[in-house]
Design a protein around this motif. Structure first.
Motif, PDB file in Angstrom:
ATOM      1  N   TRP A   1      -1.090  12.860   6.465  1.00  0.00           N
ATOM      2  CA  TRP A   1       0.029  13.782   6.267  1.00  0.00           C
ATOM      3  C   TRP A   1       1.347  13.145   6.707  1.00  0.00           C
ATOM      4  CZ3 TRP A   1       1.821  17.488   3.617  1.00  0.00           C
ATOM      5  CH2 TRP A   1       2.936  18.214   4.061  1.00  0.00           C
TER       6      TRP A   1
ATOM      7  N   LEU B   1       2.099   9.938   6.579  1.00  0.00           N
ATOM      8  CA  LEU B   1       2.491   8.992   5.529  1.00  0.00           C
ATOM      9  C   LEU B   1       3.082   9.727   4.320  1.00  0.00           C
ATOM     10  CD1 LEU B   1      -0.523   6.488   5.611  1.00  0.00           C
ATOM     11  CD2 LEU B   1       1.752   6.224   6.646  1.00  0.00           C
ATOM     12  N   VAL B   2       2.473  10.856   3.966  1.00  0.00           N
ATOM     13  CA  VAL B   2       2.998  11.619   2.837  1.00  0.00           C
ATOM     14  C   VAL B   2       4.386  12.158   3.153  1.00  0.00           C
ATOM     15  CG1 VAL B   2       2.629  13.691   1.439  1.00  0.00           C
ATOM     16  CG2 VAL B   2       0.710  12.188   1.969  1.00  0.00           C
ATOM     17  N   TRP B   3       4.580  12.636   4.376  1.00  0.00           N
ATOM     18  CA  TRP B   3       5.894  13.190   4.767  1.00  0.00           C
ATOM     19  C   TRP B   3       6.977  12.127   4.711  1.00  0.00           C
ATOM     20  CZ3 TRP B   3       9.294  12.360   8.850  1.00  0.00           C
ATOM     21  CH2 TRP B   3      10.302  13.337   9.020  1.00  0.00           C
ATOM     22  N   ARG B   4       6.663  10.951   5.210  1.00  0.00           N
ATOM     23  CA  ARG B   4       7.638   9.866   5.146  1.00  0.00           C
ATOM     24  C   ARG B   4       7.916   9.442   3.705  1.00  0.00           C
ATOM     25  NH1 ARG B   4       6.533   5.601  10.108  1.00  0.00           N
ATOM     26  NH2 ARG B   4       7.136   7.019  11.806  1.00  0.00           N
ATOM     27  N   ARG B   5       6.880   9.554   2.870  1.00  0.00           N
ATOM     28  CA  ARG B   5       7.074   9.206   1.457  1.00  0.00           C
ATOM     29  C   ARG B   5       7.976  10.211   0.753  1.00  0.00           C
ATOM     30  NH1 ARG B   5       6.641   4.784  -1.901  1.00  0.00           N
ATOM     31  NH2 ARG B   5       6.226   5.484  -4.045  1.00  0.00           N
ATOM     32  N   VAL B   6       7.795  11.501   1.081  1.00  0.00           N
ATOM     33  CA  VAL B   6       8.584  12.545   0.429  1.00  0.00           C
ATOM     34  C   VAL B   6       9.986  12.623   1.019  1.00  0.00           C
ATOM     35  CG1 VAL B   6       8.698  15.025  -0.035  1.00  0.00           C
ATOM     36  CG2 VAL B   6       6.506  13.832  -0.150  1.00  0.00           C
ATOM     37  N   TYR B   7      10.114  12.430   2.357  1.00  0.00           N
ATOM     38  CA  TYR B   7      11.410  12.501   3.028  1.00  0.00           C
ATOM     39  C   TYR B   7      11.702  11.161   3.703  1.00  0.00           C
ATOM     40  CZ  TYR B   7      10.460  17.467   2.423  1.00  0.00           C
ATOM     41  OH  TYR B   7      10.147  18.686   1.894  1.00  0.00           O
ATOM     42  N   PRO B   8      12.074  10.153   2.962  1.00  0.00           N
ATOM     43  CA  PRO B   8      12.265   8.829   3.570  1.00  0.00           C
ATOM     44  C   PRO B   8      13.510   8.744   4.432  1.00  0.00           C
ATOM     45  CG  PRO B   8      12.878   8.790   1.254  1.00  0.00           C
ATOM     46  CD  PRO B   8      12.285  10.130   1.514  1.00  0.00           C
TER      47      PRO B   8
END
Length: 334
Positions: free
Chosen positions: A213, A215-222
């Motif tokens: 989760w 990694l996904v958060w950083r991907r969506v909100y870089p």
């Protein structure tokens, strides 16, 4: 000495008799003698010959179901003054659940009082008779002026409600579904027992899910972390600009203190109640700021307070440099 007077028994009797005659004469003059008025079954009706009867609709009813009962009064000279009998207060009607309903308009010929009656069980066989006294002014004074009539009892039939029979519907399914299965085939190969790898996978699932989760958060909100740093540096630049312009204002120490306090409120979530140097130092320590930096920051506010009441000189420049240094130290904690 004063002479005491005693009341003669004959005078007492004469006085009581005079009062009785006066009361009786007053009652006669007002239309009816209240002395002889019945205590029960009297509903203020007047007339020479009254007739009352029950009208029932329908005569056959189920237990706890309502039917309409109407008391019809004819021959009354005062139809608008007659009081509607309260059947709930009459013991003979305890076998019913009584409900008053709206009555039709009264006229000179008859008065109709409507009720809804619900029998409580099948042992009820009739609507009971109702005794009815009325006042006849043409009769001789005394009890004869209050003759009575009655509404005769009316037979009714009370039945049990129909029983609802359950209809049995046969199941339409293949024949093998109706044969019980016995033996080992009932449980199949036995109860499920997880292996060691299953327990290990269950233990690792939580941390792996949390890391995934992230990694996904950083991907969506870089840009989330970069935006946070930008907001902090923007607050520092704004505070330093105000501090450098303080020398051109009428009250430089006050502007320096306000600029530093505004930076602290933007950089650290200080409570609104933190206004004095001691309160600011305590609030910074609660935000995990080292004690030395918190105390040195509060010293800047103390110096600003002293400078506001000291002679003008180089105090403004020294205060500005000290305030900028405090902002730099606090920014280094990011």
């Amino acid at each position: 000495m004063t002479q005491r007077r005693t009341l003669h028994p004959r005078s007492l009797v004469v006085g009581c008799l005079s009062f009785f005659l006066f009361t009786f004469s007053f009652s006669i003059a007002n239309g009816q003698p209240a002395f002889f008025e019945p205590k029960e079954d009297y509903y203020k009706a007047k007339g020479r010959s009254l007739r009352v009867k029950w009208e029932i609709e329908p005569p056959t009813v189920q237990v706890s179901s309502d039917f309409r009962a109407t008391l019809v009064i004819t021959g009354a000279q005062n139809p608008t003054e007659i009081v509607k009998p309260d059947l709930r207060k009459l013991k003979a009607f305890d076998v019913f659940k009584v409900t008053d309903i709206a009555d039709p308009p009264r006229d000179a010929k008859e008065v109709r009082f409507a009720y809804k009656l619900a029998p409580r069980n099948t042992s009820v066989k009739e609507v009971p008779e109702l005794k009815f006294h009325y006042f006849n002014a043409s009769a001789a004074p005394g009890p004869k002026q209050f003759p009575s009539t009655r509404a005769e009892a009316v037979e009714i039939t009370v039945t049990e409600p129909p029983k609802i029979e359950r209809q049995i519907v046969p199941l339409d399914a293949p024949e093998f579904l109706f044969h019980p299965v016995t033996g080992q085939d009932v449980l199949g190969s036995g109860p499920f027992v997880p292996c060691q790898w299953a327990w290990l996978a269950a233990a690792c699932f939580g941390p792996l899910a949390a890391f995934g989760w992230l990694l996904v958060w950083r991907r969506v909100y870089p840009d989330a972390a970069r935006l946070a740093r930008l907001r902090r540096s923007r607050a520092a630049r704004r505070a330093n600009d105000l501090i450098r312009k303080a020398s051109r204002t009428p009250d430089p120490p006050a502007l320096i203190a306000n600029a530093l306090l505004g930076y602290l409120r933007a950089r650290f979530p200080l409570p609104e109640s933190a206004a004095t140097p001691a309160e600011i130092a305590t609030a910074l320590k609660d935000q995990n700021v080292p004690d030395e930096i918190a105390e040195r920051t509060s010293d800047v506010f103390r110096a600003c307070d002293r400078a506001r009441f000291a002679p003008s000189g180089d105090n403004e420049l020294a205060l500005a440099a000290t305030a900028e240094a405090a902002v730099t130290r606090l920014e280094a904690l990011a």
